[in-house]
Design an enzyme around this catalytic site. Structure first.
Site, PDB file in Angstrom:
ATOM      1  N   HIS A   1      13.230 -66.271  12.315  1.00  0.00           N
ATOM      2  CA  HIS A   1      11.974 -66.456  11.780  1.00  0.00           C
ATOM      3  C   HIS A   1      11.671 -67.880  11.528  1.00  0.00           C
ATOM      4  O   HIS A   1      10.641 -68.203  10.762  1.00  0.00           O
ATOM      5  CB  HIS A   1      11.652 -65.589  10.671  1.00  0.00           C
ATOM      6  CG  HIS A   1      11.847 -64.031  11.203  1.00  0.00           C
ATOM      7  ND1 HIS A   1      10.716 -63.203  11.448  1.00  0.00           N
ATOM      8  CD2 HIS A   1      12.833 -63.130  11.081  1.00  0.00           C
ATOM      9  CE1 HIS A   1      11.057 -62.185  11.829  1.00  0.00           C
ATOM     10  NE2 HIS A   1      12.630 -61.947  11.513  1.00  0.00           N
TER      11      HIS A   1
ATOM     12  N   GLY B   1      41.228 -83.957   5.221  1.00  0.00           N
ATOM     13  CA  GLY B   1      40.411 -82.959   4.238  1.00  0.00           C
ATOM     14  C   GLY B   1      39.522 -81.945   4.778  1.00  0.00           C
ATOM     15  O   GLY B   1      39.526 -80.873   4.374  1.00  0.00           O
ATOM     16  N   ARG B   2      38.854 -82.052   6.122  1.00  0.00           N
ATOM     17  CA  ARG B   2      38.281 -80.851   6.461  1.00  0.00           C
ATOM     18  C   ARG B   2      39.034 -79.747   7.086  1.00  0.00           C
ATOM     19  O   ARG B   2      38.642 -78.802   7.475  1.00  0.00           O
ATOM     20  CB  ARG B   2      37.294 -81.630   7.577  1.00  0.00           C
ATOM     21  CG  ARG B   2      38.107 -82.454   8.642  1.00  0.00           C
ATOM     22  CD  ARG B   2      36.945 -83.236   9.610  1.00  0.00           C
ATOM     23  NE  ARG B   2      37.605 -84.136  10.438  1.00  0.00           N
ATOM     24  CZ  ARG B   2      37.805 -85.510   9.834  1.00  0.00           C
ATOM     25  NH1 ARG B   2      37.857 -86.000   8.890  1.00  0.00           N
ATOM     26  NH2 ARG B   2      38.307 -86.268  10.953  1.00  0.00           N
TER      27      ARG B   2
ATOM     28  N   GLU C   1      31.807 -89.781  -5.872  1.00  0.00           N
ATOM     29  CA  GLU C   1      30.923 -88.641  -6.238  1.00  0.00           C
ATOM     30  C   GLU C   1      31.664 -87.633  -7.192  1.00  0.00           C
ATOM     31  O   GLU C   1      31.285 -87.367  -8.213  1.00  0.00           O
ATOM     32  CB  GLU C   1      30.487 -87.849  -5.079  1.00  0.00           C
ATOM     33  CG  GLU C   1      29.531 -88.820  -4.279  1.00  0.00           C
ATOM     34  CD  GLU C   1      30.185 -89.608  -3.070  1.00  0.00           C
ATOM     35  OE1 GLU C   1      31.415 -90.012  -3.502  1.00  0.00           O
ATOM     36  OE2 GLU C   1      29.581 -89.991  -2.359  1.00  0.00           O
TER      37      GLU C   1
ATOM     38  N   GLU D   1      32.835 -84.773  12.013  1.00  0.00           N
ATOM     39  CA  GLU D   1      33.607 -85.668  11.340  1.00  0.00           C
ATOM     40  C   GLU D   1      34.742 -86.027  12.414  1.00  0.00           C
ATOM     41  O   GLU D   1      35.419 -86.882  12.426  1.00  0.00           O
ATOM     42  CB  GLU D   1      34.110 -85.435   9.797  1.00  0.00           C
ATOM     43  CG  GLU D   1      34.405 -86.684   9.169  1.00  0.00           C
ATOM     44  CD  GLU D   1      34.656 -86.452   7.642  1.00  0.00           C
ATOM     45  OE1 GLU D   1      33.456 -86.974   6.673  1.00  0.00           O
ATOM     46  OE2 GLU D   1      35.309 -85.648   7.411  1.00  0.00           O
TER      47      GLU D   1
ATOM     48  N   LYS E   1      41.354 -85.044  -2.030  1.00  0.00           N
ATOM     49  CA  LYS E   1      42.637 -85.619  -1.663  1.00  0.00           C
ATOM     50  C   LYS E   1      43.135 -86.968  -1.918  1.00  0.00           C
ATOM     51  O   LYS E   1      44.276 -87.262  -2.352  1.00  0.00           O
ATOM     52  CB  LYS E   1      42.552 -85.409   0.056  1.00  0.00           C
ATOM     53  CG  LYS E   1      43.583 -86.089   0.635  1.00  0.00           C
ATOM     54  CD  LYS E   1      43.497 -85.872   2.158  1.00  0.00           C
ATOM     55  CE  LYS E   1      44.580 -86.620   3.181  1.00  0.00           C
ATOM     56  NZ  LYS E   1      44.498 -86.428   4.497  1.00  0.00           N
TER      57      LYS E   1
ATOM     58  N   LYS F   1      29.644 -96.181   2.419  1.00  0.00           N
ATOM     59  CA  LYS F   1      30.300 -96.187   0.967  1.00  0.00           C
ATOM     60  C   LYS F   1      30.462 -97.801   0.596  1.00  0.00           C
ATOM     61  O   LYS F   1      30.092 -98.015  -0.714  1.00  0.00           O
ATOM     62  CB  LYS F   1      31.743 -95.779   0.979  1.00  0.00           C
ATOM     63  CG  LYS F   1      31.977 -94.102   1.246  1.00  0.00           C
ATOM     64  CD  LYS F   1      33.185 -93.781   1.060  1.00  0.00           C
ATOM     65  CE  LYS F   1      33.602 -92.483   1.729  1.00  0.00           C
ATOM     66  NZ  LYS F   1      35.112 -92.119   1.613  1.00  0.00           N
TER      67      LYS F   1
HETATM   68  O1  F6P Z   1      33.423 -88.121   3.993  1.00  0.00           O
HETATM   69  C1  F6P Z   1      34.374 -88.557   3.998  1.00  0.00           C
HETATM   70  C2  F6P Z   1      35.777 -87.802   3.097  1.00  0.00           C
HETATM   71  O2  F6P Z   1      36.729 -88.657   3.216  1.00  0.00           O
HETATM   72  C3  F6P Z   1      35.891 -86.496   4.055  1.00  0.00           C
HETATM   73  O3  F6P Z   1      36.782 -86.527   5.233  1.00  0.00           O
HETATM   74  C4  F6P Z   1      36.661 -85.800   2.858  1.00  0.00           C
HETATM   75  O4  F6P Z   1      36.766 -84.479   3.045  1.00  0.00           O
HETATM   76  C5  F6P Z   1      35.801 -86.303   1.612  1.00  0.00           C
HETATM   77  O5  F6P Z   1      35.482 -87.553   2.027  1.00  0.00           O
HETATM   78  C6  F6P Z   1      36.389 -86.113   0.243  1.00  0.00           C
HETATM   79  O6  F6P Z   1      37.457 -86.857   0.121  1.00  0.00           O
HETATM   80  P1  F6P Z   1      38.586 -86.418  -0.938  1.00  0.00           P
HETATM   81  O7  F6P Z   1      39.170 -85.253  -0.863  1.00  0.00           O
HETATM   82  O8  F6P Z   1      39.485 -87.646  -0.876  1.00  0.00           O
HETATM   83  O9  F6P Z   1      37.585 -86.676  -2.301  1.00  0.00           O
END
Ligand code: F6P
Length: 549
Positions: free
Chosen positions: A388, A271-272, A217, A357, A211, A514
């Site tokens: 189990h 995002g979620r 990452e 979140e 987003k 972060k």
């Molecule tokens: O973990 C924080 C967060 O901002 C989430 O809310 C989001 O889904 C994820 O990181 C990834 O963010 P992006 O889509 O901006 O890479």
């Protein structure tokens, strides 16, 4: 804009009445409630388009529900639902509307945000995405050297990973033949390396899904994938093998992906909650555009139910209220989600992000301190396997763990009656958790034993029962029913956040870690063990001493 500070919900009179009611009823066993009311299942279950919600195995009476519904009114739930639905900026801290439901609206609908209808924008982007999917499926979109795309790698994390991953796994029976979909989220080099080892650069398409397009990452993995591709096919190949999904055209361009190959969405999609947007591109590639439309239609069906049904028959409202009953008034800290469906095994992780979140907040919408517990710890695993593993604690441990059991009535892979075994196991667990095993039952079973041995064994074979659960039965896991299921949980989370008075749509809590990681990274590069606490300094020193090279 909505900024008014309201009284915390724990100051409302119904809050105290619910506490009193809990004290007065906490010893009532669900066995008695079922014995008193043969129609308990009929009165406490709801059905919507092949999705059954059985909430009868809960420690609730009519009075409990009455009070919980009063709580919803005291929290102004109806008003908050209306505000979300119509695009008010209910994400106060980020000054944003919350409109993932608009992503599921039909083309002919209309929804104005700042005077602009968002529905045509949503459908224009869906059309672009669907056209691209058709091109890939038909082989019109080919790799740089002319090979047909047979593998897609989605690089993203959090909401840009878990939603699409969950749906792609769940809908494998609908998979487009000849196209494998992988997901890479972890910055741990194992993840990407192991996926790339399966890929042929000439026939692999990467989706960089973010987003913000600033998540380290994701960008690191995307850069590594890009280097891998360029080494094999050269720089010019990038535009045929990389597409982006983001809200930031600028960041996508800066990264070096042709913005003609970018699919967009909007800041009013959290995002979620974004799997319904272009973040769902890997889903559409996996199951095709007609099935993706069905997925959206399922979500829209649950939205209509949520926004239009009186609270006493409203699935997300009831699930949310019953969750609050345990979390807030019984002090239950966790809530388990058990899908009895191998395809749905990532669902607990997706709901975990969606819920934790969203509602893992300690202050109210306007920054006021809250003196009560909010979002529970969400956890879970696929059913039968979990029996189990950790069900021992659910049956005989000391904690109250409300559970959701999710099970399809029909399998895409029935295998000679095996599905019936799965369903029987699911129902049996809900029964055992509710009913327990009484002393009389155990004594009967141990009739041949007496004396010290009986004294020792009897308490160990007792099951207290009275462990609450909801059962959600789908006719089958289809794009439509899965759409309904995910939207059901999204709205449940909304209901709980609205009642606790938190902003379910920001996530400041993930920022601090972060920032510190980025500072530590700088210090590791310079070999400085930094000015942290003794533990963190020691760990950095240990790493610098032990790392190879
Ligand atoms: O973990 C924080 C967060 O901002 C989430 O809310 C989001 O889904 C994820 O990181 C990834 O963010 P992006 O889509 O901006 O890479």
């Amino acid at each position: 804009m909505i900024t008014e500070r309201t009284h915390p919900i724990n100051e409302s009179p119904v809050w105290a009445r619910l506490h009193q009611h809990q004290r007065a009823t906490r010893h009532v066993h669900m066995r008695e409630l079922f014995a008193q009311d043969p129609l308990r299942f009929d009165r406490h279950s709801l059905e919507l388009d092949g999705l059954l919600l059985d909430y009868s195995k809960n420690r609730i009476t009519d009075r409990t529900l009455e009070l919980l519904l009063e709580l919803a009114d005291a929290a102004n739930l109806g008003q908050w639902m209306q505000w979300m639905h119509t695009g008010e900026r209910i994400n106060i801290s980020e000054k944003r509307a919350v409109l993932h439901t608009a992503l599921r609206l039909p083309r002919e609908a209309s929804l104005l945000l700042d005077g602009q209808d968002v529905v045509p924008q949503v459908h224009a982007e869906l059309d672009r995405m669907f056209a691209f999917v058709e091109q890939v499926h038909s082989g019109h979109w080919r790799g740089f050297s002319g090979q047909q795309i047979n593998r897609v790698v989605n690089i993203g994390i959090g909401g840009s990973d878990l939603g699409p991953l969950t749906v792609v796994e769940a809908l494998k029976p609908y998979a487009h033949a000849g196209l494998a979909i992988d997901f890479v989220s972890n910055v741990d080099g194992q993840h990407l390396s192991q996926v790339l080892a399966q890929c042929d650069p000439a026939s692999t398409l990467f989706i960089v899904a973010s987003k913000s397009f600033s998540t380290p990452e994701t960008l690191l993995n995307a850069q590594a994938a890009r280097r891998w591709l360029v080494t094999a096919l050269g720089e010019q190949a990038v535009s045929r093998h990389f597409v982006a999904v983001s809200t930031s055209t600028k960041a996508v361009r800066a990264f070096g992906i042709d913005t003609a190959n970018m699919f967009g969405f909007w800041d009013w999609v959290g995002g979620r909650y974004s799997v319904w947007s272009a973040i769902g591109l890997p889903v559409a590639l996996a199951i095709g555009t007609d099935n993706f439309r069905q997925f959206l239609a399922g979500g829209a069906r649950m939205d209509a139910h949520f926004f239009e049904t009186p609270f006493e028959r409203n699935m997300p409202v009831l699930l949310g209220l019953i969750g609050i009953w345990y979390n807030t008034f019984y002090g239950a800290h966790t809530h388990a989600i058990m899908p009895y469906d191998h395809g749905l095994r990532r669902l607990p992780a997706h709901i975990q992000q969606m819920d934790m979140e969203s509602n893992g907040k300690r202050v109210g919408r306007c920054g006021e301190r809250l003196d009560f517990d909010t979002g529970p710890v969400i956890w879970g695993e696929e059913g039968v396997n979990s029996q189990h593993a950790f069900f021992q604690l659910l049956h005989q441990g000391t904690r109250l763990v409300p559970c959701d059991f999710i099970v399809p009535m029909n399998s895409h892979y029935p295998l000679d009656g095996q599905h019936q075994v799965l369903v029987a196991n699911c129902f049996a667990q809900t029964e055992a958790l509710m009913r327990g095993k009484t002393e009389a039952q155990v004594l009967q079973e141990l009739a041949a034993i007496s004396g010290d041995e009986l004294d020792m064994l009897l308490p160990q074979k007792l099951f207290p029962g009275n462990q609450p659960s909801n059962t959600i039965a789908l006719d089958q896991v289809t794009p439509y029913s899965l759409g309904m299921l995910l939207a059901l949980y999204e709205h449940k989370v909304f209901v709980q956040g609205a009642i606790w008075g938190v902003n379910s749509f920001d996530q400041w809590g993930v920022e601090y870690g972060k920032q510190l990681a980025s500072r530590l990274l700088d210090e590791m590069a310079t070999g400085d063990s930094g000015q942290h606490d003794a533990s963190t300094n020691g760990l950095v020193r240990h790493y610098l001493e032990r790392k190879h090279g």
